[in-house]
Motif scaffolding. Structure first.
Motif, PDB file in Angstrom:
ATOM      1  N   LEU A 119      14.824 -45.809  -6.904  1.00 49.11           N
ATOM      2  CA  LEU A 119      16.016 -45.965  -7.745  1.00 49.11           C
ATOM      3  C   LEU A 119      16.412 -44.645  -8.388  1.00 49.11           C
ATOM      4  CD1 LEU A 119      17.956 -48.168  -8.686  1.00 49.11           C
ATOM      5  CD2 LEU A 119      16.481 -48.475 -10.676  1.00 49.11           C
ATOM      6  N   LEU A 120      15.446 -43.920  -8.928  1.00 52.04           N
ATOM      7  CA  LEU A 120      15.750 -42.648  -9.581  1.00 52.04           C
ATOM      8  C   LEU A 120      16.215 -41.602  -8.571  1.00 52.04           C
ATOM      9  CD1 LEU A 120      15.822 -41.347 -12.331  1.00 52.04           C
ATOM     10  CD2 LEU A 120      13.448 -40.676 -12.028  1.00 52.04           C
ATOM     11  N   SER A 121      15.594 -41.561  -7.407  1.00 52.39           N
ATOM     12  CA  SER A 121      16.001 -40.609  -6.383  1.00 52.39           C
ATOM     13  C   SER A 121      17.425 -40.881  -5.913  1.00 52.39           C
ATOM     14  CB  SER A 121      15.037 -40.667  -5.199  1.00 52.39           C
ATOM     15  OG  SER A 121      15.410 -39.760  -4.198  1.00 52.39           O
ATOM     16  N   THR A 122      17.753 -42.149  -5.701  1.00 51.19           N
ATOM     17  CA  THR A 122      19.097 -42.510  -5.267  1.00 51.19           C
ATOM     18  C   THR A 122      20.125 -42.211  -6.353  1.00 51.19           C
ATOM     19  OG1 THR A 122      18.144 -44.231  -3.878  1.00 51.19           O
ATOM     20  CG2 THR A 122      20.491 -44.393  -4.339  1.00 51.19           C
ATOM     21  N   LEU A 123      19.784 -42.501  -7.597  1.00 54.04           N
ATOM     22  CA  LEU A 123      20.696 -42.233  -8.709  1.00 54.04           C
ATOM     23  C   LEU A 123      20.974 -40.736  -8.846  1.00 54.04           C
ATOM     24  CD1 LEU A 123      22.212 -43.297 -11.261  1.00 54.04           C
ATOM     25  CD2 LEU A 123      20.111 -42.802 -12.503  1.00 54.04           C
ATOM     26  N   LEU A 124      19.922 -39.935  -8.792  1.00 51.77           N
ATOM     27  CA  LEU A 124      20.105 -38.482  -8.902  1.00 51.77           C
ATOM     28  C   LEU A 124      20.880 -37.925  -7.712  1.00 51.77           C
ATOM     29  CD1 LEU A 124      16.663 -37.340 -10.319  1.00 51.77           C
ATOM     30  CD2 LEU A 124      18.877 -37.118 -11.438  1.00 51.77           C
ATOM     31  N   ALA A 125      20.612 -38.430  -6.521  1.00 53.52           N
ATOM     32  CA  ALA A 125      21.334 -37.954  -5.338  1.00 53.52           C
ATOM     33  C   ALA A 125      22.820 -38.277  -5.449  1.00 53.52           C
ATOM     34  CB  ALA A 125      20.751 -38.581  -4.072  1.00 53.52           C
ATOM     35  N   ALA A 126      23.140 -39.427  -6.018  1.00 54.91           N
ATOM     36  CA  ALA A 126      24.547 -39.792  -6.180  1.00 54.91           C
ATOM     37  C   ALA A 126      25.239 -38.914  -7.222  1.00 54.91           C
ATOM     38  CB  ALA A 126      24.663 -41.258  -6.574  1.00 54.91           C
ATOM     39  N   ARG A 127      24.491 -38.372  -8.162  1.00 55.35           N
ATOM     40  CA  ARG A 127      25.075 -37.568  -9.234  1.00 55.35           C
ATOM     41  C   ARG A 127      25.113 -36.073  -8.923  1.00 55.35           C
ATOM     42  NH1 ARG A 127      25.865 -40.213 -14.034  1.00 55.35           N
ATOM     43  NH2 ARG A 127      25.706 -38.260 -15.176  1.00 55.35           N
ATOM     44  N   ILE A 128      24.507 -35.641  -7.835  1.00 55.94           N
ATOM     45  CA  ILE A 128      24.467 -34.216  -7.500  1.00 55.94           C
ATOM     46  C   ILE A 128      25.848 -33.563  -7.457  1.00 55.94           C
ATOM     47  CG2 ILE A 128      24.033 -32.686  -5.510  1.00 55.94           C
ATOM     48  CD1 ILE A 128      21.259 -33.824  -5.332  1.00 55.94           C
ATOM     49  N   PRO A 129      26.888 -34.194  -6.928  1.00 52.70           N
ATOM     50  CA  PRO A 129      28.196 -33.529  -6.882  1.00 52.70           C
ATOM     51  C   PRO A 129      28.848 -33.310  -8.248  1.00 52.70           C
ATOM     52  CG  PRO A 129      28.111 -35.287  -5.269  1.00 52.70           C
ATOM     53  CD  PRO A 129      26.905 -35.413  -6.120  1.00 52.70           C
ATOM     54  N   ARG A 130      28.308 -33.866  -9.322  1.00 53.51           N
ATOM     55  CA  ARG A 130      28.925 -33.713 -10.643  1.00 53.51           C
ATOM     56  C   ARG A 130      28.805 -32.306 -11.213  1.00 53.51           C
ATOM     57  NH1 ARG A 130      29.279 -39.100 -13.927  1.00 53.51           N
ATOM     58  NH2 ARG A 130      29.442 -40.525 -12.173  1.00 53.51           N
ATOM     59  N   ARG A 131      27.882 -31.531 -10.713  1.00 49.19           N
ATOM     60  CA  ARG A 131      27.757 -30.110 -11.051  1.00 49.19           C
ATOM     61  C   ARG A 131      27.477 -29.850 -12.530  1.00 49.19           C
ATOM     62  NH1 ARG A 131      32.146 -26.658  -7.851  1.00 49.19           N
ATOM     63  NH2 ARG A 131      30.811 -25.038  -8.673  1.00 49.19           N
ATOM     64  N   THR A 132      26.673 -30.678 -13.164  1.00 54.36           N
ATOM     65  CA  THR A 132      26.292 -30.411 -14.539  1.00 54.36           C
ATOM     66  C   THR A 132      24.880 -29.820 -14.564  1.00 54.36           C
ATOM     67  OG1 THR A 132      25.340 -32.606 -14.910  1.00 54.36           O
ATOM     68  CG2 THR A 132      27.695 -32.337 -15.381  1.00 54.36           C
ATOM     69  N   VAL A 133      24.590 -29.110 -15.629  1.00 54.76           N
ATOM     70  CA  VAL A 133      23.263 -28.509 -15.762  1.00 54.76           C
ATOM     71  C   VAL A 133      22.206 -29.609 -15.886  1.00 54.76           C
ATOM     72  CG1 VAL A 133      21.859 -26.991 -17.215  1.00 54.76           C
ATOM     73  CG2 VAL A 133      24.243 -26.440 -16.786  1.00 54.76           C
ATOM     74  N   GLY A 134      22.573 -30.723 -16.512  1.00 52.16           N
ATOM     75  CA  GLY A 134      21.635 -31.842 -16.634  1.00 52.16           C
ATOM     76  C   GLY A 134      21.248 -32.419 -15.289  1.00 52.16           C
ATOM     77  N   VAL A 135      22.200 -32.516 -14.373  1.00 52.45           N
ATOM     78  CA  VAL A 135      21.892 -33.013 -13.031  1.00 52.45           C
ATOM     79  C   VAL A 135      20.972 -32.030 -12.320  1.00 52.45           C
ATOM     80  CG1 VAL A 135      22.870 -33.528 -10.768  1.00 52.45           C
ATOM     81  CG2 VAL A 135      23.972 -34.408 -12.812  1.00 52.45           C
ATOM     82  N   PHE A 136      21.268 -30.735 -12.435  1.00 53.15           N
ATOM     83  CA  PHE A 136      20.427 -29.720 -11.800  1.00 53.15           C
ATOM     84  C   PHE A 136      18.981 -29.856 -12.272  1.00 53.15           C
ATOM     85  CE2 PHE A 136      18.330 -25.582 -11.984  1.00 53.15           C
ATOM     86  CZ  PHE A 136      18.454 -25.148 -10.679  1.00 53.15           C
ATOM     87  N   TRP A 137      18.787 -29.867 -13.597  1.00 51.33           N
ATOM     88  CA  TRP A 137      17.423 -29.935 -14.125  1.00 51.33           C
ATOM     89  C   TRP A 137      16.795 -31.305 -13.892  1.00 51.33           C
ATOM     90  CZ3 TRP A 137      14.735 -25.901 -14.461  1.00 51.33           C
ATOM     91  CH2 TRP A 137      15.316 -24.682 -14.784  1.00 51.33           C
ATOM     92  N   GLY A 138      17.597 -32.359 -13.861  1.00 51.83           N
ATOM     93  CA  GLY A 138      17.061 -33.682 -13.537  1.00 51.83           C
ATOM     94  C   GLY A 138      16.488 -33.717 -12.136  1.00 51.83           C
ATOM     95  N   VAL A 139      17.223 -33.155 -11.181  1.00 50.47           N
ATOM     96  CA  VAL A 139      16.740 -33.118  -9.796  1.00 50.47           C
ATOM     97  C   VAL A 139      15.483 -32.254  -9.698  1.00 50.47           C
ATOM     98  CG1 VAL A 139      17.293 -32.299  -7.469  1.00 50.47           C
ATOM     99  CG2 VAL A 139      18.980 -33.608  -8.759  1.00 50.47           C
ATOM    100  N   VAL A 140      15.513 -31.092 -10.344  1.00 52.37           N
ATOM    101  CA  VAL A 140      14.362 -30.186 -10.265  1.00 52.37           C
ATOM    102  C   VAL A 140      13.127 -30.825 -10.897  1.00 52.37           C
ATOM    103  CG1 VAL A 140      13.443 -27.994 -11.104  1.00 52.37           C
ATOM    104  CG2 VAL A 140      15.716 -28.078 -10.087  1.00 52.37           C
ATOM    105  N   LEU A 141      13.268 -31.389 -12.091  1.00 51.48           N
ATOM    106  CA  LEU A 141      12.111 -31.991 -12.764  1.00 51.48           C
ATOM    107  C   LEU A 141      11.599 -33.218 -12.015  1.00 51.48           C
ATOM    108  CD1 LEU A 141      13.139 -31.610 -16.502  1.00 51.48           C
ATOM    109  CD2 LEU A 141      11.455 -30.286 -15.208  1.00 51.48           C
TER     110      LEU A 141
END
Length: 187
Positions: A119-141
């Motif tokens: 669920l978390l992987s799918t949610l983060l993958a769907a948010r990747i195009p939003r280009r926010t710093v929070g998405v970047f660090w969310g994916v990395v962490l």
């Protein structure tokens, strides 16, 4: 007008339909500077991370569904299956003590863990195009946490963790690439 129909001011023939020549990056940093544009599509490395996260997320959700199906199994069927496993282990000289309650709790924990990962992987993958710093660090962490868990499994003797650990390390490296950081405005 030149005899071939080519614009005489377009020496290399690369002008776009609007008459503006394509913009090239400054000093060989083309893809990196192109990723800074607000309308830029995700760079290939970020698109690969997104695709791998969708694949991993769907696999996690499918595994969670399989574990939940195992929980729905009647107690008699589960006891028969466990007795078969105990008998096969005894033939090889291994004493296996597993009850139906222990197996159900194990399947419940595994369904929870793989479902949360999916669920978390799918949610983060769907948010990747939003280009926010929070998405970047969310994916990395998220990928670092998954990598640490896989490394722990690998050090515990689980050799099959090496392949997903390689994918996880690749995704972290792709997010920290110059294009990935530029896409999120972190240059």
């Amino acid at each position: 007008m030149s005899p071939s129909g080519q614009d005489p001011h377009d020496f290399d023939g690369e002008r776009s339909a609007g008459g503006v020549p394509p913009q090239r990056g400054l000093f060989g940093f083309g893809p990196h500077l192109d990723a800074l544009r607000p309308d830029a599509p995700p760079p290939r490395k970020v698109a690969v991370v997104r695709t791998l996260m969708f694949i991993g997320g769907s696999c996690g959700l499918a595994l969670a569904a399989l574990f939940l199906m195992g929980l729905a199994m009647p107690a008699e069927t589960l006891n028969e299956a466990l007795q078969d496993q105990v008998d096969m282990a005894a033939e090889q000289g291994v004493e296996l003590v597993v009850t139906a309650d222990v197996m159900r709790s194990l399947m419940g924990v595994l369904a929870l863990v793989t479902g949360a990962y999916g669920l978390l992987s799918t949610l983060l993958a769907a948010r990747i195009p939003r280009r926010t710093v929070g998405v970047f660090w969310g994916v990395v962490l998220f990928q670092v946490a998954a990598g640490l868990l896989l490394l722990w499994n690998l050090l515990g003797g689980e050799g099959f963790s090496l392949v997903p650990l390689g994918f996880t390390a690749t995704m972290v490296a792709f997010m920290f690439s110059r294009e990935g950081r530029a896409y999120y405005g972190l240059l």
